[in-house]
Write a protein that holds these residues in place. Structure first.
Motif, PDB file in Angstrom:
ATOM      1  N   ARG A  76       0.854  -1.192   0.000  1.00 55.18           N
ATOM      2  CA  ARG A  76       0.000   0.000   0.000  1.00 55.18           C
ATOM      3  C   ARG A  76       0.882   1.232   0.000  1.00 55.18           C
ATOM      4  O   ARG A  76       2.003   1.220   0.529  1.00 55.18           O
ATOM      5  N   ARG A  92      -5.596   1.272   1.318  1.00 55.00           N
ATOM      6  CA  ARG A  92      -5.968   0.081   0.567  1.00 55.00           C
ATOM      7  C   ARG A  92      -4.727  -0.687   0.101  1.00 55.00           C
ATOM      8  O   ARG A  92      -3.759  -0.089  -0.336  1.00 55.00           O
ATOM      9  N   ARG A 127      -2.900  -2.956  -2.581  1.00 55.17           N
ATOM     10  CA  ARG A 127      -3.031  -3.065  -4.027  1.00 55.17           C
ATOM     11  C   ARG A 127      -1.953  -3.985  -4.598  1.00 55.17           C
ATOM     12  O   ARG A 127      -0.836  -4.045  -4.095  1.00 55.17           O
ATOM     13  N   TRP A 128      -2.330  -4.665  -5.702  1.00 52.30           N
ATOM     14  CA  TRP A 128      -1.364  -5.451  -6.455  1.00 52.30           C
ATOM     15  C   TRP A 128      -0.508  -4.532  -7.308  1.00 52.30           C
ATOM     16  O   TRP A 128      -0.850  -3.369  -7.518  1.00 52.30           O
ATOM     17  N   GLU A 170      -4.594  -3.035  -9.119  1.00 48.12           N
ATOM     18  CA  GLU A 170      -5.897  -3.526  -8.681  1.00 48.12           C
ATOM     19  C   GLU A 170      -5.936  -3.625  -7.155  1.00 48.12           C
ATOM     20  O   GLU A 170      -4.987  -4.075  -6.519  1.00 48.12           O
ATOM     21  N   GLU A 171      -7.058  -3.220  -6.563  1.00 43.74           N
ATOM     22  CA  GLU A 171      -7.207  -3.326  -5.118  1.00 43.74           C
ATOM     23  C   GLU A 171      -7.397  -4.790  -4.729  1.00 43.74           C
ATOM     24  O   GLU A 171      -8.144  -5.535  -5.370  1.00 43.74           O
TER      25      GLU A 171
END
Length: 254
Positions: A77, A83, A85-86, A90-91
């Motif tokens: 993050r 959040r 995320r990758w 993408e979350e």
């Protein structure tokens, strides 16, 4: 020099809201690096740090080449974002956190690692060093021209990567989808019989098998020593290598 070992774990990337015709292959790198250095290594030598689903945590942890208590993958993050995320942005909405995780340590633990013994995720300082997994993303493509097996192999290697190796349920499903436009009922795949055994020309193991009712011929006739995927019955069959058929190649995604 980093030591790496391939782990054949294929899952649809639709798990992460991506194109469901893609699949990925993971490479374990047995060298301790910080998260950012690991990502740089993966982007230089592969595609990126691995995107990993919950279903993949156990087989990646069980990899015999994986050493140490933890390994890194492509989840973190940013400083002003709560959040996770990758690496593709993408979350991550479904992360298998271990009990008491994410600990965050006053919000400073912004990277993650998998604890091998539990196959669950822990947040870590991004300066902590661990081995890691890189990934490469692939897809299949059907070629609508009629070639012999050897010609198909040469075409795939010149224009893409290789003849397709259908070594998992996921890749078999993609073969079913991608072979729909084929103009021949059988299509060549990278399956060959030489020196007393069947093998994939891309080097994958032959543990996964979907032979037709005739089964895996242990000593096929000389004119039955190449493998095809039957579009109608969704199985592998043996065929004369000199037949002229459409074929499935594997290529890098994107």
């Amino acid at each position: 020099m980093a030591m790496k070992a391939t782990v054949t774990v294929f899952l649809f990337l639709s798990l992460f809201g991506l194109n469901n015709s893609l699949y990925r292959k993971h490479y374990y790198v047995n060298e301790n690096k910080q998260w950012s250095d690991a990502q740089q290594y993966c982007r230089t030598n592969h595609d990126d740090l691995s995107t990993v689903s919950n279903e993949e945590l156990q087989p990646l942890s069980d990899n015999a080449q994986a050493t140490g208590d933890y390994f890194l993958f492509g989840l973190r993050r940013e400083a002003n974002d709560q959040r996770w995320r990758w690496t593709g942005g993408e979350e991550a909405t479904d992360v298998m956190w271990d009990q008491g995780e994410p600990y965050r340590y006053d919000g400073k633990e912004k990277c993650v690692a998998v604890k091998k013994s539990a196959s669950k995720v822990h947040d870590k300082f991004c300066t902590s060093t661990y081995p890691f997994y890189c990934m490469e993303v692939f897809e299949l493509i059907v070629v609508q021209q009629e070639n012999t097996w050897e010609e198909a192999l040469e075409y795939c290697r010149q224009n893409y990567i290789d003849l397709a190796g259908l070594s998992s349920d996921v890749i078999m499903k993609e073969a079913e989808d991608k072979s729909t436009p084929a103009l021949t009922e059988d299509v060549w795949i990278g399956l060959r019989f030489i020196a007393g055994h069947w093998f994939w020309v891309n080097g994958e193991g032959l543990g996964y098998k979907v032979w037709s009712a005739d089964g895996e011929l242990q000593c096929p006739a000389m004119d039955q020593r190449c493998g095809v995927y039957n579009v109608k019955k969704k199985v592998w069959k043996t065929a004369d290598c000199e037949k002229r058929l459409n074929f499935l190649c594997v290529k890098t995604a994107g």
